[in-house]
Write a protein that holds these residues in place. Structure first.
Motif, PDB file in Angstrom:
ATOM      1  N   GLU A   1      72.296 -19.507  55.813  1.00 11.37           N
ATOM      2  CA  GLU A   1      70.973 -20.065  55.296  1.00 11.37           C
ATOM      3  C   GLU A   1      69.909 -19.770  55.955  1.00 11.37           C
ATOM      4  OE1 GLU A   1      69.356 -24.345  53.433  1.00 11.37           O
ATOM      5  OE2 GLU A   1      71.357 -23.851  53.913  1.00 11.37           O
ATOM      6  N   LEU A   2      70.056 -20.051  57.343  1.00  9.91           N
ATOM      7  CA  LEU A   2      68.608 -19.725  57.966  1.00  9.91           C
ATOM      8  C   LEU A   2      68.188 -18.310  58.274  1.00  9.91           C
ATOM      9  CD1 LEU A   2      69.890 -21.688  61.541  1.00  9.91           C
ATOM     10  CD2 LEU A   2      68.246 -22.199  59.877  1.00  9.91           C
ATOM     11  N   LEU A   3      69.131 -17.397  57.662  1.00 13.79           N
ATOM     12  CA  LEU A   3      68.555 -15.958  57.440  1.00 13.79           C
ATOM     13  C   LEU A   3      68.177 -15.625  56.099  1.00 13.79           C
ATOM     14  CD1 LEU A   3      68.100 -13.049  58.671  1.00 13.79           C
ATOM     15  CD2 LEU A   3      70.708 -12.701  58.095  1.00 13.79           C
ATOM     16  N   ALA A   4      69.003 -16.514  55.278  1.00 20.48           N
ATOM     17  CA  ALA A   4      68.520 -16.308  53.781  1.00 20.48           C
ATOM     18  C   ALA A   4      67.134 -16.459  53.195  1.00 20.48           C
ATOM     19  CB  ALA A   4      69.894 -16.888  52.868  1.00 20.48           C
ATOM     20  N   LEU A   5      66.775 -17.540  54.011  1.00 18.09           N
ATOM     21  CA  LEU A   5      65.432 -18.189  53.661  1.00 18.09           C
ATOM     22  C   LEU A   5      64.375 -17.359  53.865  1.00 18.09           C
ATOM     23  CD1 LEU A   5      64.373 -21.866  53.891  1.00 18.09           C
ATOM     24  CD2 LEU A   5      62.660 -20.093  54.311  1.00 18.09           C
ATOM     25  N   PRO A   6      64.341 -16.973  55.189  1.00 21.56           N
ATOM     26  CA  PRO A   6      63.186 -15.832  55.240  1.00 21.56           C
ATOM     27  C   PRO A   6      63.346 -14.737  54.701  1.00 21.56           C
ATOM     28  CG  PRO A   6      64.423 -16.121  57.161  1.00 21.56           C
ATOM     29  CD  PRO A   6      65.093 -17.293  56.237  1.00 21.56           C
ATOM     30  N   VAL A   7      64.457 -14.247  54.362  1.00 23.42           N
ATOM     31  CA  VAL A   7      64.649 -12.916  53.800  1.00 23.42           C
ATOM     32  C   VAL A   7      64.203 -13.016  52.155  1.00 23.42           C
ATOM     33  CG1 VAL A   7      66.476 -11.405  52.776  1.00 23.42           C
ATOM     34  CG2 VAL A   7      66.608 -12.159  55.263  1.00 23.42           C
ATOM     35  N   THR A   8      64.373 -14.249  51.679  1.00 24.07           N
ATOM     36  CA  THR A   8      64.161 -14.419  50.397  1.00 24.07           C
ATOM     37  C   THR A   8      62.618 -14.481  50.288  1.00 24.07           C
ATOM     38  OG1 THR A   8      66.133 -15.579  49.923  1.00 24.07           O
ATOM     39  CG2 THR A   8      64.391 -15.876  48.275  1.00 24.07           C
ATOM     40  N   LEU A   9      62.126 -15.195  51.206  1.00 24.89           N
ATOM     41  CA  LEU A   9      60.588 -15.280  51.168  1.00 24.89           C
ATOM     42  C   LEU A   9      59.928 -14.175  51.192  1.00 24.89           C
ATOM     43  CD1 LEU A   9      58.295 -17.118  51.386  1.00 24.89           C
ATOM     44  CD2 LEU A   9      58.302 -17.344  53.995  1.00 24.89           C
ATOM     45  N   VAL A  10      60.444 -13.061  52.154  1.00 23.24           N
ATOM     46  CA  VAL A  10      59.652 -11.797  52.391  1.00 23.24           C
ATOM     47  C   VAL A  10      59.797 -10.943  51.012  1.00 23.24           C
ATOM     48  CG1 VAL A  10      59.922  -9.822  53.589  1.00 23.24           C
ATOM     49  CG2 VAL A  10      59.978 -11.757  54.796  1.00 23.24           C
ATOM     50  N   VAL A  11      61.078 -11.096  50.474  1.00 24.43           N
ATOM     51  CA  VAL A  11      61.342 -10.475  49.191  1.00 24.43           C
ATOM     52  C   VAL A  11      60.359 -10.835  48.085  1.00 24.43           C
ATOM     53  CG1 VAL A  11      62.849  -9.735  47.417  1.00 24.43           C
ATOM     54  CG2 VAL A  11      63.529  -9.806  49.779  1.00 24.43           C
ATOM     55  N   ILE A  12      60.286 -11.934  48.001  1.00 28.56           N
ATOM     56  CA  ILE A  12      59.548 -12.599  46.771  1.00 28.56           C
ATOM     57  C   ILE A  12      58.072 -12.267  46.997  1.00 28.56           C
ATOM     58  CG2 ILE A  12      58.641 -14.676  45.766  1.00 28.56           C
ATOM     59  CD1 ILE A  12      61.289 -15.904  45.930  1.00 28.56           C
ATOM     60  N   VAL A  13      57.528 -12.425  48.296  1.00 27.91           N
ATOM     61  CA  VAL A  13      56.178 -12.200  48.488  1.00 27.91           C
ATOM     62  C   VAL A  13      55.844 -10.657  48.603  1.00 27.91           C
ATOM     63  CG1 VAL A  13      54.284 -12.363  50.245  1.00 27.91           C
ATOM     64  CG2 VAL A  13      55.848 -14.533  49.836  1.00 27.91           C
ATOM     65  N   GLY A  14      56.538  -9.844  49.300  1.00 23.57           N
ATOM     66  CA  GLY A  14      56.534  -8.597  49.129  1.00 23.57           C
ATOM     67  C   GLY A  14      56.369  -7.702  47.802  1.00 23.57           C
ATOM     68  N   VAL A  15      57.446  -8.226  46.788  1.00 20.32           N
ATOM     69  CA  VAL A  15      57.509  -7.594  45.457  1.00 20.32           C
ATOM     70  C   VAL A  15      56.246  -8.011  44.864  1.00 20.32           C
ATOM     71  CG1 VAL A  15      58.418  -7.486  43.407  1.00 20.32           C
ATOM     72  CG2 VAL A  15      59.905  -7.204  45.602  1.00 20.32           C
ATOM     73  N   THR A  16      55.701  -9.477  44.908  1.00 17.83           N
ATOM     74  CA  THR A  16      54.671  -9.863  44.305  1.00 17.83           C
ATOM     75  C   THR A  16      53.505  -9.121  44.620  1.00 17.83           C
ATOM     76  OG1 THR A  16      55.355 -12.170  44.326  1.00 17.83           O
ATOM     77  CG2 THR A  16      52.908 -11.938  43.952  1.00 17.83           C
ATOM     78  N   ASN A  17      53.301  -8.680  45.899  1.00 15.54           N
ATOM     79  CA  ASN A  17      52.133  -7.841  46.150  1.00 15.54           C
ATOM     80  C   ASN A  17      52.322  -6.706  45.835  1.00 15.54           C
ATOM     81  OD1 ASN A  17      50.085  -9.132  48.032  1.00 15.54           O
ATOM     82  ND2 ASN A  17      51.878  -9.974  48.784  1.00 15.54           N
ATOM     83  N   ALA A  18      53.707  -5.839  45.946  1.00 10.52           N
ATOM     84  CA  ALA A  18      53.786  -4.537  45.581  1.00 10.52           C
ATOM     85  C   ALA A  18      53.364  -4.367  43.838  1.00 10.52           C
ATOM     86  CB  ALA A  18      55.211  -4.210  45.329  1.00 10.52           C
ATOM     87  N   ILE A  19      53.611  -5.318  43.146  1.00  9.99           N
ATOM     88  CA  ILE A  19      53.117  -5.136  41.783  1.00  9.99           C
ATOM     89  C   ILE A  19      51.840  -5.338  41.600  1.00  9.99           C
ATOM     90  CG2 ILE A  19      53.228  -6.001  39.427  1.00  9.99           C
ATOM     91  CD1 ILE A  19      55.991  -4.711  40.134  1.00  9.99           C
ATOM     92  N   ASN A  20      51.127  -6.150  42.627  1.00  8.40           N
ATOM     93  CA  ASN A  20      49.638  -6.301  42.617  1.00  8.40           C
ATOM     94  C   ASN A  20      48.991  -5.030  42.875  1.00  8.40           C
ATOM     95  OD1 ASN A  20      46.909  -7.299  42.739  1.00  8.40           O
ATOM     96  ND2 ASN A  20      47.438  -8.261  44.651  1.00  8.40           N
ATOM     97  N   LEU A  21      49.468  -4.396  44.033  1.00  7.64           N
ATOM     98  CA  LEU A  21      48.927  -3.038  44.368  1.00  7.64           C
ATOM     99  C   LEU A  21      49.332  -1.945  43.558  1.00  7.64           C
ATOM    100  CD1 LEU A  21      49.999  -3.383  48.248  1.00  7.64           C
ATOM    101  CD2 LEU A  21      47.742  -3.643  47.173  1.00  7.64           C
TER     102      LEU A  21
END
Length: 330
Positions: free
Chosen positions: A122-142
């Motif tokens: 869980e300690l690794l899953a949370l930051p990984v999930t956060l990076v993926v969600i924010v990253g893809v949100t920005n990827a579609i934006n760009l």
């Protein structure tokens, strides 16, 4: 769809009269006159309000809807007042944390890419999930750089996610996700009526961030929970805009520039430099996205290594093709 189509002319007229929310052209944009950025708000109302009123998809779907409202709020302020990147990033992180903490969405399973029975702690899953969600949100934006591009490609992704909902999972949650995908697809169709080249309205950050956030959270929701679907399907569904963003950032770093510095080196810009017209570049990316989403659906029960290999081969082919074209002066 009809709500979006009815709202866009009203919002467009208000934006023009108030001189607010206009996308003014500059050196890195392809349009040559100010265009209202109100399509995203119309899409959000058309897609989210009906689902909020009628759907009961449980904790996960509710968290997605709350997060989407946060994205819309920050995106709308940005379209009207031009928020700095720090405020936009804060809004994306807040929306992602709502889905992660309240909706209990974490990237824990990587299929057969990890030993059997092993999942991310869980300690690794949370930051990984956060990076993926924010990253893809920005990827579609760009990726929202040409008329109809982000809307059309996202439409294909939501159709595929809706079809994938037929397999596994809680019935009420699955039904709510299908309803949300249908509502978003309808709002995109209503928006594309005004955004197809030459566009007289843009979706702005409100729309592009909303589409990216919904696409990645729903894709993870149907692949990281109780389901027979491969967790790597998200790579195929959203891999093209992610590859585009990572490639552009790598090129900027290699050239000694900041990775987030704006330029005209996205895949759609490169297609136009190869000689494609505006509509042809959009159609080419539509075709690529259709190929990836069809592959995701057809390979939904296949080996995780096969999916990873297919995506890696696709990435290598695309990057190699553009590299060869640039070196040979095409």
């Amino acid at each position: 769809m009809f709500i979006t189509m009815a709202l866009i002319p009203i919002l467009r007229m208000a934006a023009v009269r108030l001189h607010a929310g206009l996308d003014v052209p500059d050196a890195r944009k392809v349009h040559d006159h100010p265009v209202p950025k109100v399509g995203g708000l119309a899409m959000a109302v058309g897609a989210l309000v009906p689902v909020i009123l009628v759907a009961d998809g449980g904790r996960f779907v509710n968290s997605v809807l709350i997060g989407a409202c946060v994205i819309v709020l920050f995106g709308l302020v940005d379209d009207l007042k031009n928020l700095g990147w720090k405020a936009k990033f804060a809004g994306q992180v807040l929306a992602a944390l709502i889905v992660i903490l309240y909706g209990k969405l974490n990237i824990c399973f990587l299929g057969s890419c990890l030993p059997e029975g092993v999942s991310l702690p869980e300690l690794l899953a949370l930051p990984v999930t956060l990076v993926v969600i924010v990253g893809v949100t920005n990827a579609i934006n760009l990726s929202d750089g040409l008329d109809g591009l982000a809307g059309g490609t996202s439409l294909l992704v939501f159709i595929c996610i809706g079809l994938l909902c037929y397999t596994g999972g809680d019935f009420a949650e699955k039904l709510a996700i299908m309803l949300l995908c249908t509502a978003v697809a309808g709002s995109i169709l209503g928006f594309l009526r005004f955004n197809t080249y030459p566009a007289n309205v843009f979706m702005g950050d409100t729309g592009s961030q909303l589409l990216g956030f919904l696409a990645v959270t729903l894709a993870l929701g149907i692949t990281q929970r109780e389901t027979p679907l491969s967790p790597l399907l998200t790579l195929l569904l959203l891999g093209f805009p992610v590859l585009d963003t990572l490639t552009v950032m790598a090129e900027r770093i290699a050239a000694g520039r900041m990775p987030f510095a704006p330029d005209k080196n996205h895949f759609h810009h490169k297609l136009m430099r190869l000689g494609l017209f505006h509509t042809e570049a959009v159609a080419a990316i539509y075709a690529i996205t259709a190929f990836l989403t069809a592959m995701a659906y057809l390979l939904r029960f296949h080996s995780d290594w096969l999916l990873l290999g297919c995506y890696a081969s696709f990435c290598a082919l695309v990057v190699s093709a553009f590299t060869i074209a640039e070196r040979r002066g095409f």
